[in-house]
Structures are given as structure tokens and as C-alpha cells.
Design a protein around this motif. Sequence first.
Motif, mmCIF file in Angstrom:
data_model
loop_
_atom_site.group_PDB
_atom_site.id
_atom_site.type_symbol
_atom_site.label_atom_id
_atom_site.label_comp_id
_atom_site.label_asym_id
_atom_site.label_seq_id
_atom_site.Cartn_x
_atom_site.Cartn_y
_atom_site.Cartn_z
ATOM 1 N N GLN A 9 62.933 31.868 55.096
ATOM 2 C CA GLN A 9 63.183 30.510 54.618
ATOM 3 C C GLN A 9 62.125 29.573 55.199
ATOM 4 O OE1 GLN A 9 65.827 29.829 52.634
ATOM 5 N NE2 GLN A 9 65.762 27.615 52.522
ATOM 6 N N VAL A 10 61.501 28.812 54.323
ATOM 7 C CA VAL A 10 60.499 27.837 54.742
ATOM 8 C C VAL A 10 61.079 26.447 54.565
ATOM 9 C CG1 VAL A 10 58.229 26.859 54.246
ATOM 10 C CG2 VAL A 10 58.574 29.341 54.128
ATOM 11 N N GLN A 11 60.976 25.632 55.585
ATOM 12 C CA GLN A 11 61.406 24.245 55.480
ATOM 13 C C GLN A 11 60.182 23.341 55.464
ATOM 14 O OE1 GLN A 11 64.144 23.826 58.812
ATOM 15 N NE2 GLN A 11 65.868 24.406 57.515
ATOM 16 N N LEU A 12 60.240 22.360 54.566
ATOM 17 C CA LEU A 12 59.138 21.428 54.399
ATOM 18 C C LEU A 12 59.661 20.010 54.578
ATOM 19 C CD1 LEU A 12 57.678 23.009 51.138
ATOM 20 C CD2 LEU A 12 56.830 23.359 53.462
ATOM 21 N N VAL A 13 58.959 19.222 55.359
ATOM 22 C CA VAL A 13 59.374 17.838 55.604
ATOM 23 C C VAL A 13 58.200 16.915 55.307
ATOM 24 C CG1 VAL A 13 60.248 16.188 57.283
ATOM 25 C CG2 VAL A 13 61.016 18.566 57.362
ATOM 26 N N LEU A 21 50.022 11.098 52.908
ATOM 27 C CA LEU A 21 51.278 11.834 53.002
ATOM 28 C C LEU A 21 51.073 13.084 53.846
ATOM 29 C CD1 LEU A 21 52.514 11.678 49.288
ATOM 30 C CD2 LEU A 21 52.805 9.994 51.123
ATOM 31 N N SER A 22 52.123 13.454 54.562
ATOM 32 C CA SER A 22 52.108 14.668 55.370
ATOM 33 C C SER A 22 53.257 15.567 54.955
ATOM 34 C CB SER A 22 52.246 14.330 56.857
ATOM 35 O OG SER A 22 51.188 13.518 57.311
ATOM 36 N N CYS A 23 53.014 16.865 55.012
ATOM 37 C CA CYS A 23 54.045 17.866 54.731
ATOM 38 C C CYS A 23 54.010 18.874 55.870
ATOM 39 C CB CYS A 23 53.778 18.548 53.401
ATOM 40 S SG CYS A 23 54.832 19.973 53.069
ATOM 41 N N ALA A 24 55.012 18.816 56.714
ATOM 42 C CA ALA A 24 55.083 19.713 57.864
ATOM 43 C C ALA A 24 55.945 20.919 57.523
ATOM 44 C CB ALA A 24 55.666 18.970 59.062
ATOM 45 N N ALA A 25 55.365 22.102 57.687
ATOM 46 C CA ALA A 25 56.085 23.346 57.413
ATOM 47 C C ALA A 25 56.723 23.881 58.695
ATOM 48 C CB ALA A 25 55.138 24.382 56.824
ATOM 49 N N SER A 26 57.770 24.683 58.503
ATOM 50 C CA SER A 26 58.531 25.195 59.649
ATOM 51 C C SER A 26 57.851 26.345 60.364
ATOM 52 C CB SER A 26 59.929 25.614 59.193
ATOM 53 O OG SER A 26 59.846 26.569 58.152
ATOM 54 N N GLY A 27 56.758 26.838 59.797
ATOM 55 C CA GLY A 27 56.052 27.933 60.442
ATOM 56 C C GLY A 27 54.660 28.073 59.869
ATOM 57 N N SER A 28 53.990 29.133 60.255
ATOM 58 C CA SER A 28 52.624 29.379 59.770
ATOM 59 C C SER A 28 52.692 30.028 58.403
ATOM 60 C CB SER A 28 51.888 30.288 60.756
ATOM 61 O OG SER A 28 51.811 29.684 62.028
ATOM 62 N N ASN A 86 50.451 23.329 61.111
ATOM 63 C CA ASN A 86 51.260 23.776 59.959
ATOM 64 C C ASN A 86 51.565 22.618 59.027
ATOM 65 O OD1 ASN A 86 51.425 26.419 61.010
ATOM 66 N ND2 ASN A 86 53.172 25.831 62.281
ATOM 67 N N THR A 87 50.574 21.789 58.780
ATOM 68 C CA THR A 87 50.766 20.567 58.015
ATOM 69 C C THR A 87 49.727 20.445 56.909
ATOM 70 O OG1 THR A 87 51.720 19.439 59.930
ATOM 71 C CG2 THR A 87 50.900 18.046 58.156
ATOM 72 N N VAL A 88 50.200 20.018 55.747
ATOM 73 C CA VAL A 88 49.328 19.721 54.615
ATOM 74 C C VAL A 88 49.366 18.217 54.389
ATOM 75 C CG1 VAL A 88 48.988 20.003 52.129
ATOM 76 C CG2 VAL A 88 49.616 21.966 53.539
ATOM 77 N N TYR A 89 48.216 17.664 54.049
ATOM 78 C CA TYR A 89 48.103 16.227 53.848
ATOM 79 C C TYR A 89 47.692 15.919 52.412
ATOM 80 C CZ TYR A 89 47.841 16.434 58.936
ATOM 81 O OH TYR A 89 48.088 16.680 60.262
ATOM 82 N N LEU A 90 48.039 14.735 51.982
ATOM 83 C CA LEU A 90 47.529 14.215 50.723
ATOM 84 C C LEU A 90 47.025 12.804 51.004
ATOM 85 C CD1 LEU A 90 47.146 14.812 47.675
ATOM 86 C CD2 LEU A 90 49.265 13.513 47.293
ATOM 87 N N GLN A 91 45.714 12.662 51.048
ATOM 88 C CA GLN A 91 45.106 11.354 51.223
ATOM 89 C C GLN A 91 44.967 10.708 49.858
ATOM 90 O OE1 GLN A 91 44.120 9.657 54.108
ATOM 91 N NE2 GLN A 91 43.786 7.956 52.678
ATOM 92 N N MET A 92 45.562 9.555 49.694
ATOM 93 C CA MET A 92 45.576 8.876 48.406
ATOM 94 C C MET A 92 44.843 7.536 48.544
ATOM 95 S SD MET A 92 49.473 9.671 47.155
ATOM 96 C CE MET A 92 50.210 8.618 48.395
ATOM 97 N N ASN A 93 43.751 7.406 47.829
ATOM 98 C CA ASN A 93 42.957 6.171 47.841
ATOM 99 C C ASN A 93 42.964 5.535 46.454
ATOM 100 O OD1 ASN A 93 42.232 6.744 50.547
ATOM 101 N ND2 ASN A 93 40.453 7.929 49.871
#
Length: 118
Positions: A1-5, A20-27, A76-83
Motif C-alpha cells: 500500500q502506497v500513501q500519498l499526501v 505542489l508537493s506529493c510525499a510518498a510513504s516509501g521509496s 520520496n517526494t514529487v513536485y509540481l512547479q506551476m508558473n
Amino acid sequence: QVQLVESGGGLVQPGGSLRLSCAASGSIFRSYRVGWYRQAPGKQREVVATITSGGSTNYADSVKGRFTISRDGAKNTVYLQMNSLKPEDTAVYYCNARHNFVVAWDYWGQGTQVTVSS
């Protein structure tokens, strides 16, 4: 199970920026494609940007040149930079992680609201 915040949404004026940031619960980056989607009121959810395990990125035509997706494996984070945000970017933005081989391993975050208005 992967949790995303997700986090980082808010109210911004046209022409402004948000990250925006998306932090995952693991690698997960070695096994999952991660993407940002959005859903505006009365519209279907649509893909905004994706990044594969290999680091390849893709963008919706409507955001090319304005949005950038990136990731930090150590966090363990994905970003979305919005300009250069526009009112039509207003939506709830969702993070998604989709396993490269197991279709059923498809996870969503709870969403974060982005409102572009003067």
C-alpha cells in the motif's frame, strides 16, 4: 500500500506561482510512474504531468512551458512547479502513483485545491 499526501495548494493571482508537493510513504520511484492530475468543477479528471521511473516527463499541452514536474528520491517526494498561472488552472490537484507492471497497484492522494483568481 502506497500513501500519498499532497500539499502546497492555495489561492494565487493570475500570473503567480505555486509549488505542489506529493510525499510518498516509501521509496517508490524505481517501480512507479508518478503523475499530477487535476479536476475542475463539472469536468473530468485530466492528466497534467507525469514522471516515469527512468525520469522521463510528459505534460499536457495546456501546461507545457509553464509547469515542471520533478522528484527528490531522498525525500520520496514529487513536485509540481506551476508558473504563469491562469484562472483555467483552478482545480483540485491530485497525485497518482501507478506501478509499472501491476495494474491494480494504482494509488491516489486526497487532493489539494488550487484557485487562480484576482
